[in-house]
Design a protein around this motif. Structure first.
Motif, PDB file in Angstrom:
ATOM      1  N   GLU A 153      11.080  10.850   7.343  1.00  0.00           N
ATOM      2  CA  GLU A 153      10.518  10.565   8.667  1.00  0.00           C
ATOM      3  C   GLU A 153      10.892  11.659   9.653  1.00  0.00           C
ATOM      4  N   HIS A 154      10.061  11.927  10.630  1.00  0.00           N
ATOM      5  CA  HIS A 154       8.938  11.086  11.029  1.00  0.00           C
ATOM      6  C   HIS A 154       7.687  11.409  10.229  1.00  0.00           C
ATOM      7  N   PHE A 155       7.003  10.377   9.755  1.00  0.00           N
ATOM      8  CA  PHE A 155       5.721  10.489   9.071  1.00  0.00           C
ATOM      9  C   PHE A 155       4.650  10.223  10.124  1.00  0.00           C
ATOM     10  N   ASP A 156       3.859  11.240  10.438  1.00  0.00           N
ATOM     11  CA  ASP A 156       2.911  11.146  11.546  1.00  0.00           C
ATOM     12  C   ASP A 156       1.626  10.455  11.107  1.00  0.00           C
ATOM     13  N   ILE A 157       1.721   9.133  10.995  1.00  0.00           N
ATOM     14  CA  ILE A 157       0.588   8.285  10.642  1.00  0.00           C
ATOM     15  C   ILE A 157       0.495   7.159  11.660  1.00  0.00           C
ATOM     16  N   PRO A 158      -0.671   6.503  11.785  1.00  0.00           N
ATOM     17  CA  PRO A 158      -0.720   5.298  12.598  1.00  0.00           C
ATOM     18  C   PRO A 158       0.214   4.236  12.007  1.00  0.00           C
ATOM     19  N   ALA A 159       0.686   3.335  12.837  1.00  0.00           N
ATOM     20  CA  ALA A 159       1.530   2.252  12.335  1.00  0.00           C
ATOM     21  C   ALA A 159       0.786   1.514  11.227  1.00  0.00           C
ATOM     22  N   PRO A 160       1.381   1.377  10.038  1.00  0.00           N
ATOM     23  CA  PRO A 160       0.686   0.678   8.956  1.00  0.00           C
ATOM     24  C   PRO A 160       0.357  -0.764   9.339  1.00  0.00           C
ATOM     25  N   VAL A 164       4.815  -2.051   2.672  1.00  0.00           N
ATOM     26  CA  VAL A 164       5.256  -2.718   1.443  1.00  0.00           C
ATOM     27  C   VAL A 164       6.545  -2.121   0.904  1.00  0.00           C
ATOM     28  N   PHE A 165       6.706  -0.790   1.013  1.00  0.00           N
ATOM     29  CA  PHE A 165       7.878  -0.098   0.479  1.00  0.00           C
ATOM     30  C   PHE A 165       8.470   0.849   1.518  1.00  0.00           C
ATOM     31  N   VAL A 166       9.804   0.935   1.506  1.00  0.00           N
ATOM     32  CA  VAL A 166      10.514   1.961   2.259  1.00  0.00           C
ATOM     33  C   VAL A 166      11.453   2.667   1.293  1.00  0.00           C
ATOM     34  N   SER A 167      11.399   3.993   1.276  1.00  0.00           N
ATOM     35  CA  SER A 167      12.248   4.779   0.372  1.00  0.00           C
ATOM     36  C   SER A 167      13.534   5.223   1.059  1.00  0.00           C
ATOM     37  N   GLY A 178       4.993   2.912   1.238  1.00  0.00           N
ATOM     38  CA  GLY A 178       3.877   2.080   0.795  1.00  0.00           C
ATOM     39  C   GLY A 178       3.187   1.468   1.993  1.00  0.00           C
ATOM     40  N   CYS A 179       2.074   2.071   2.415  1.00  0.00           N
ATOM     41  CA  CYS A 179       1.410   1.698   3.668  1.00  0.00           C
ATOM     42  C   CYS A 179      -0.024   1.269   3.401  1.00  0.00           C
ATOM     43  N   THR A 180      -0.457   0.198   4.053  1.00  0.00           N
ATOM     44  CA  THR A 180      -1.847  -0.239   3.883  1.00  0.00           C
ATOM     45  C   THR A 180      -2.584  -0.195   5.213  1.00  0.00           C
ATOM     46  N   TYR A 181      -3.896   0.039   5.089  1.00  0.00           N
ATOM     47  CA  TYR A 181      -4.791   0.114   6.247  1.00  0.00           C
ATOM     48  C   TYR A 181      -6.149  -0.451   5.863  1.00  0.00           C
ATOM     49  N   THR A 182      -6.923  -0.795   6.870  1.00  0.00           N
ATOM     50  CA  THR A 182      -8.347  -1.029   6.684  1.00  0.00           C
ATOM     51  C   THR A 182      -9.093  -0.079   7.601  1.00  0.00           C
ATOM     52  N   ARG A 183     -10.189   0.451   7.085  1.00  0.00           N
ATOM     53  CA  ARG A 183     -11.093   1.279   7.866  1.00  0.00           C
ATOM     54  C   ARG A 183     -12.511   0.814   7.548  1.00  0.00           C
ATOM     55  N   GLY A 184     -13.210   0.303   8.557  1.00  0.00           N
ATOM     56  CA  GLY A 184     -14.496  -0.314   8.286  1.00  0.00           C
ATOM     57  C   GLY A 184     -14.298  -1.490   7.346  1.00  0.00           C
ATOM     58  N   ILE A 188      -7.231   0.788   2.302  1.00  0.00           N
ATOM     59  CA  ILE A 188      -6.548   2.029   1.941  1.00  0.00           C
ATOM     60  C   ILE A 188      -5.081   1.714   1.655  1.00  0.00           C
ATOM     61  N   PHE A 189      -4.568   2.261   0.553  1.00  0.00           N
ATOM     62  CA  PHE A 189      -3.150   2.135   0.217  1.00  0.00           C
ATOM     63  C   PHE A 189      -2.589   3.525   0.004  1.00  0.00           C
ATOM     64  N   TYR A 190      -1.584   3.900   0.791  1.00  0.00           N
ATOM     65  CA  TYR A 190      -0.862   5.155   0.569  1.00  0.00           C
ATOM     66  C   TYR A 190       0.452   4.847  -0.140  1.00  0.00           C
ATOM     67  N   PHE A 191       0.712   5.564  -1.256  1.00  0.00           N
ATOM     68  CA  PHE A 191       1.929   5.362  -2.041  1.00  0.00           C
ATOM     69  C   PHE A 191       2.582   6.714  -2.295  1.00  0.00           C
TER      70      PHE A 191
END
Length: 239
Positions: A153-160, A164-167, A178-184, A188-191
């Motif tokens: 960190e800092h990981f420059d992303i919108p707040a998930p 799901v996961f913190v390393s 482990g971050c999830t989002y919806t768009r439309g 989206i799952f980032y791992f």
């Protein structure tokens, strides 16, 4: 369910160390365990025509898995736009490791998606902080990787929408892994894990997370919303 695993497939061509870990490419390793889990999994790579992401492929893909690192800039903008539109229309997207800097992830997040990093063969412990989430099904309290690249960190992303996961890393950093989002209509799952010189995608728990992530990101089949000028559903009394 049809899954397309996309990989730039450049490290495997240039680096014998990567080729030794993934002789058929990272994409084939991931598609292999997804197929074993029952998915109709195929692969696509950067150097194929249209990067392997033709309209026919995209239109028949339920979930797209994305791995990239050294060739983000080579992905054509018009292909990125097509992938973005498919996500907005409901296709799932699972972005892995250095795919955080991919054009498609950055355009969907609207931020730089930058972070700290370090290659030092250090231990990573991925803590499951949302054990009730479907992506965490079948896991224990944490996943431990003996050696991985550090992201901090800092990981420059919108707040998930969901985390799901913190390393935690041996050098002291932590990371939202482990971050999830919806768009439309798309999910989206980032791992985070998956540096190319480590056998991370051979780890059964990592495979389980990605398999669960694909299931979670699958289209829901909901009706596409109608936009624009709308006729009234009921009679409107004249004033």
């Amino acid at each position: 369910m049809k899954v397309t695993v996309w990989n730039e497939n450049r490290h495997e061509q240039k680096n014998p160390e990567v080729r030794a870990v993934y002789p058929e490419g990272i994409h084939s390793a991931i598609a292999g365990f997804l197929a074993e889990a029952g998915y109709d999994a195929r692969t696509a790579t950067l150097d194929e025509p249209e990067h392997g992401l033709t309209e026919e492929v995209l239109n028949s893909t339920d979930v797209l898995v994305w791995w990239g690192h050294i060739a983000h800039d080579e992905v054509r903008d018009e292909i990125v736009e097509k992938v973005k539109q498919r996500v907005l229309d409901g296709m799932g997207l699972v972005v892995l490791h250095s795919g955080h800097f991919s054009k498609i992830f950055k355009v969907l997040m609207g931020t730089s998606c930058d972070l700290k990093w370090r290659e030092a063969d250090e231990k990573e412990r991925l803590w499951v902080i949302n054990p009730a989430h479907p992506i965490a099904n079948g896991l224990g309290e944490y996943i431990e990787l003996e050696k991985e690249e550090m992201y901090g960190e800092h990981f420059d992303i919108p707040a998930p929408e969901e985390l799901v996961f913190v390393s935690w890393f041996e050098g002291g950093e932590v990371f939202r892994s482990g971050c999830t989002y919806t768009r439309g209509k798309g999910k989206i799952f980032y791992f985070r894990p998956g540096h190319e010189t480590y056998p991370t995608y051979h780890n059964k728990d990592i495979q389980k997370v990605i398999t669960n992530g694909v299931a979670w990101a699958a289209p829901t089949g909901s009706v596409k919303p109608v936009y624009g000028n709308a006729k009234p559903l009921e009679a409107i009394a004249a004033k």
